[in-house]
Scaffold this active site. Structure first.
Site, PDB file in Angstrom:
ATOM      1  N   ALA A 272      -4.714   2.065  -1.287  1.00  0.00           N
ATOM      2  CA  ALA A 272      -5.883   1.812  -0.463  1.00  0.00           C
ATOM      3  C   ALA A 272      -5.526   0.698   0.519  1.00  0.00           C
ATOM      4  O   ALA A 272      -4.640  -0.118   0.245  1.00  0.00           O
ATOM      5  CB  ALA A 272      -7.058   1.405  -1.341  1.00  0.00           C
TER       6      ALA A 272
ATOM      7  N   GLY B 233      -3.917   3.723  -4.741  1.00  0.00           N
ATOM      8  CA  GLY B 233      -4.696   4.876  -4.304  1.00  0.00           C
ATOM      9  C   GLY B 233      -3.820   6.039  -3.852  1.00  0.00           C
ATOM     10  O   GLY B 233      -4.239   7.201  -3.902  1.00  0.00           O
TER      11      GLY B 233
ATOM     12  N   GLU C  73      -2.951   7.776  -6.959  1.00  0.00           N
ATOM     13  CA  GLU C  73      -4.180   8.426  -7.426  1.00  0.00           C
ATOM     14  C   GLU C  73      -4.481   9.683  -6.614  1.00  0.00           C
ATOM     15  O   GLU C  73      -4.891  10.708  -7.157  1.00  0.00           O
ATOM     16  CB  GLU C  73      -5.344   7.432  -7.336  1.00  0.00           C
TER      17      GLU C  73
ATOM     18  N   GLU D  10      -2.156  -2.252  -8.712  1.00  0.00           N
ATOM     19  CA  GLU D  10      -3.390  -2.985  -8.398  1.00  0.00           C
ATOM     20  C   GLU D  10      -3.461  -4.315  -9.122  1.00  0.00           C
ATOM     21  O   GLU D  10      -4.057  -5.277  -8.635  1.00  0.00           O
ATOM     22  CB  GLU D  10      -4.620  -2.135  -8.757  1.00  0.00           C
TER      23      GLU D  10
HETATM   24  C1  HXC Z   1      -2.627  -2.149   3.989  1.00  0.00           C
HETATM   25  C2  HXC Z   1      -0.342  -1.935   3.937  1.00  0.00           C
HETATM   26  C3  HXC Z   1      -0.383  -1.455   2.623  1.00  0.00           C
HETATM   27  C4  HXC Z   1      -1.666  -1.333   2.004  1.00  0.00           C
HETATM   28  C5  HXC Z   1       1.666  -1.527   3.254  1.00  0.00           C
HETATM   29  N1  HXC Z   1       0.943  -1.956   4.292  1.00  0.00           N
HETATM   30  N2  HXC Z   1       0.895  -1.219   2.229  1.00  0.00           N
HETATM   31  N3  HXC Z   1      -1.455  -2.279   4.621  1.00  0.00           N
HETATM   32  N4  HXC Z   1      -2.752  -1.704   2.738  1.00  0.00           N
HETATM   33  N5  HXC Z   1      -1.829  -0.839   0.786  1.00  0.00           N
HETATM   34  C6  HXC Z   1       1.424  -2.405   5.605  1.00  0.00           C
HETATM   35  C7  HXC Z   1       2.084  -3.771   5.531  1.00  0.00           C
HETATM   36  O1  HXC Z   1       1.098  -4.768   5.568  1.00  0.00           O
HETATM   37  C8  HXC Z   1       2.936  -3.735   6.771  1.00  0.00           C
HETATM   38  O2  HXC Z   1       2.142  -3.980   7.908  1.00  0.00           O
HETATM   39  C9  HXC Z   1       3.393  -2.281   6.845  1.00  0.00           C
HETATM   40  O3  HXC Z   1       2.443  -1.536   6.065  1.00  0.00           O
HETATM   41  C10 HXC Z   1       4.778  -2.085   6.236  1.00  0.00           C
HETATM   42  O4  HXC Z   1       4.764  -2.617   4.915  1.00  0.00           O
HETATM   43  P1  HXC Z   1       5.858  -3.659   4.386  1.00  0.00           P
HETATM   44  O5  HXC Z   1       5.234  -4.360   3.232  1.00  0.00           O
HETATM   45  O6  HXC Z   1       6.382  -4.489   5.506  1.00  0.00           O
HETATM   46  O7  HXC Z   1       6.997  -2.652   3.911  1.00  0.00           O
HETATM   47  P2  HXC Z   1       8.088  -2.895   2.752  1.00  0.00           P
HETATM   48  O8  HXC Z   1       8.606  -4.305   2.814  1.00  0.00           O
HETATM   49  O9  HXC Z   1       9.043  -1.776   2.883  1.00  0.00           O
HETATM   50  O10 HXC Z   1       7.271  -2.761   1.378  1.00  0.00           O
HETATM   51  C11 HXC Z   1       6.696  -1.519   1.044  1.00  0.00           C
HETATM   52  C12 HXC Z   1       5.680  -1.701  -0.129  1.00  0.00           C
HETATM   53  C13 HXC Z   1       4.681  -2.817   0.232  1.00  0.00           C
HETATM   54  C14 HXC Z   1       6.456  -2.085  -1.409  1.00  0.00           C
HETATM   55  C15 HXC Z   1       5.001  -0.376  -0.356  1.00  0.00           C
HETATM   56  O11 HXC Z   1       4.129  -2.548   1.527  1.00  0.00           O
HETATM   57  C16 HXC Z   1       3.543  -2.951  -0.725  1.00  0.00           C
HETATM   58  O12 HXC Z   1       3.690  -3.508  -1.822  1.00  0.00           O
HETATM   59  N6  HXC Z   1       2.345  -2.475  -0.331  1.00  0.00           N
HETATM   60  C17 HXC Z   1       1.148  -2.628  -1.125  1.00  0.00           C
HETATM   61  C18 HXC Z   1       1.153  -1.657  -2.287  1.00  0.00           C
HETATM   62  C19 HXC Z   1      -0.093  -1.826  -3.154  1.00  0.00           C
HETATM   63  O13 HXC Z   1      -0.369  -2.902  -3.676  1.00  0.00           O
HETATM   64  N7  HXC Z   1      -0.875  -0.761  -3.246  1.00  0.00           N
HETATM   65  C20 HXC Z   1      -2.140  -0.763  -4.040  1.00  0.00           C
HETATM   66  C21 HXC Z   1      -3.280  -1.131  -3.134  1.00  0.00           C
HETATM   67  S1  HXC Z   1      -4.774  -1.298  -4.031  1.00  0.00           S
HETATM   68  P3  HXC Z   1       2.445  -5.229   8.883  1.00  0.00           P
HETATM   69  O14 HXC Z   1       1.368  -5.102   9.934  1.00  0.00           O
HETATM   70  O15 HXC Z   1       2.365  -6.440   8.051  1.00  0.00           O
HETATM   71  O16 HXC Z   1       3.828  -4.963   9.394  1.00  0.00           O
HETATM   72  C22 HXC Z   1      -5.304   0.256  -4.267  1.00  0.00           C
HETATM   73  C23 HXC Z   1      -6.597   0.393  -5.011  1.00  0.00           C
HETATM   74  C24 HXC Z   1      -7.026   1.821  -5.139  1.00  0.00           C
HETATM   75  O17 HXC Z   1      -4.704   1.191  -3.881  1.00  0.00           O
HETATM   76  C25 HXC Z   1      -8.428   1.941  -5.610  1.00  0.00           C
HETATM   77  C26 HXC Z   1      -9.415   2.065  -4.503  1.00  0.00           C
HETATM   78  C27 HXC Z   1     -10.812   2.383  -4.929  1.00  0.00           C
END
Ligand code: HXC
Length: 261
Positions: free
Chosen positions: A68, A112, A115, A135
């Site tokens: 998400a 997400g 999911e 998460e």
């Molecule tokens: C918003 C995101 C994002 C996310 C990545 N980006 N994941 N933006 N939400 N979930 C953005 C980064 O901010 C960045 O933008 C660009 O995408 C590239 O990501 P990087 O982090 O620079 O890439 P990398 O170093 O290769 O790392 C990849 C990654 C990392 C390991 C996937 O991005 C990461 O850990 N992302 C978050 C994963 C996560 O926690 N997902 C769960 C979310 S909570 P900028 O502008 O900074 O360059 C969820 C809840 C679900 O999903 C339930 C909902 C009801």
């Protein structure tokens, strides 16, 4: 008419399936309100479209979806989440779609994103795929069914490990654990998913929908109830012309021509 979405690319194939590509490369396909809304709208628009009998849902080489959208979520208050019923509409539209959706996953399928892949009917993964429910690293928990579907897919031990530590599972572990149905080379992913979709789209749509309903029923019923439901649905398929056609074609050693009647 062309499908115009800002976060999805849609390709309709003459064989009767569509490929839906999540397209927010700047955010690794993070699921925001626009994307989930458009995905729900697209599914609604093809629910009764006989030209789309199966869907392939995919992302980019680097990410199916990295979760998400954290930037969109970060400042939400409980009242916003509760009133907006966060992501429930998108979840319900995907979960209630009656035709098969194949997730073709390359790269990250996190939070997400994992999911959403699990909401699909099966997952074909590339060797580069990485699945996770991270998460916990953000101080939250899965919110679109991840804790429930992951546990049903891979069992308590691995689901608990992944949810509590936030670690990722690679494609080989995901296949071993029953999360994905096949793992293929990265450059073969879309061809493999398209071939599966074309195969499904060439079957009787009635039998396809029945098979999907039956497998999904296994998650909701006891074995006895599930077997009774299967028996009744199996019997009912004999009401359709497609059953006559399928069996006649076998006997006559020809390809069946299903009509969905
Ligand atoms: C918003 C995101 C994002 C996310 C990545 N980006 N994941 N933006 N939400 N979930 C953005 C980064 O901010 C960045 O933008 C660009 O995408 C590239 O990501 P990087 O982090 O620079 O890439 P990398 O170093 O290769 O790392 C990849 C990654 C990392 C390991 C996937 O991005 C990461 O850990 N992302 C978050 C994963 C996560 O926690 N997902 C769960 C979310 S909570 P900028 O502008 O900074 O360059 C969820 C809840 C679900 O999903 C339930 C909902 C009801």
């Amino acid at each position: 008419m062309a499908d115009a979405y800002s976060t999805l690319l849609i390709e309709r194939h003459a064989d009767g399936y569509a490929v839906v590509t999540l397209n927010r490369p700047e955010a690794l396909n993070a699921l925001n309100t626009t994307l989930t809304g458009e995905l729900g709208d697209f599914l609604e628009s093809v629910a009764d479209d006989d030209g789309v009998r199966c869907i392939v849902l995919t992302g980019s080489v680097k990410a199916f979806a990295a979760g998400a959208d954290i930037k969109e979520m970060a400042d939400q208050a409980y009242a916003d989440m509760y009133r907006g019923n966060f992501f429930a509409r998108a979840h319900d539209r995907v979960a209630s779609f009656r035709k098969p959706i194949i997730a073709a996953v390359s790269g990250y399928a996190l939070g997400g994103g994992c999911e959403l892949a699990m909401l699909c009917d099966f997952i074909i993964a590339s060797e580069t795929a990485k699945f996770g429910q991270p998460e916990i690293n953000l101080g939250v928990a899965p919110g679109i069914g991840g804790s429930q579907r992951l546990t049903r897919a891979v069992g308590k031990a691995k689901a608990m490990d992944m949810c509590l530590t936030g670690r990722m599972m690679d494609a080989a572990e995901a296949e071993r654990s029953g999360l994905v149905s096949r793992v293929v080379a990265s450059d073969a992913l879309l061809d493999e998913a398209r071939a599966a979709a074309a195969k499904i789209a060439g079957q009787s749509i009635l039998a396809v929908m029945a098979n999907k309903e039956l497998v999904n029923a296994a998650f909701e019923t006891t074995l006895t109830q599930g077997v009774v439901f299967e028996r009744r649905l199996f019997h009912s398929l004999f009401a359709f012309e497609d059953q006559k056609e399928g069996m006649a074609a076998f006997v006559e050693k020809r390809k069946p021509a299903f009509t969905g009647r």
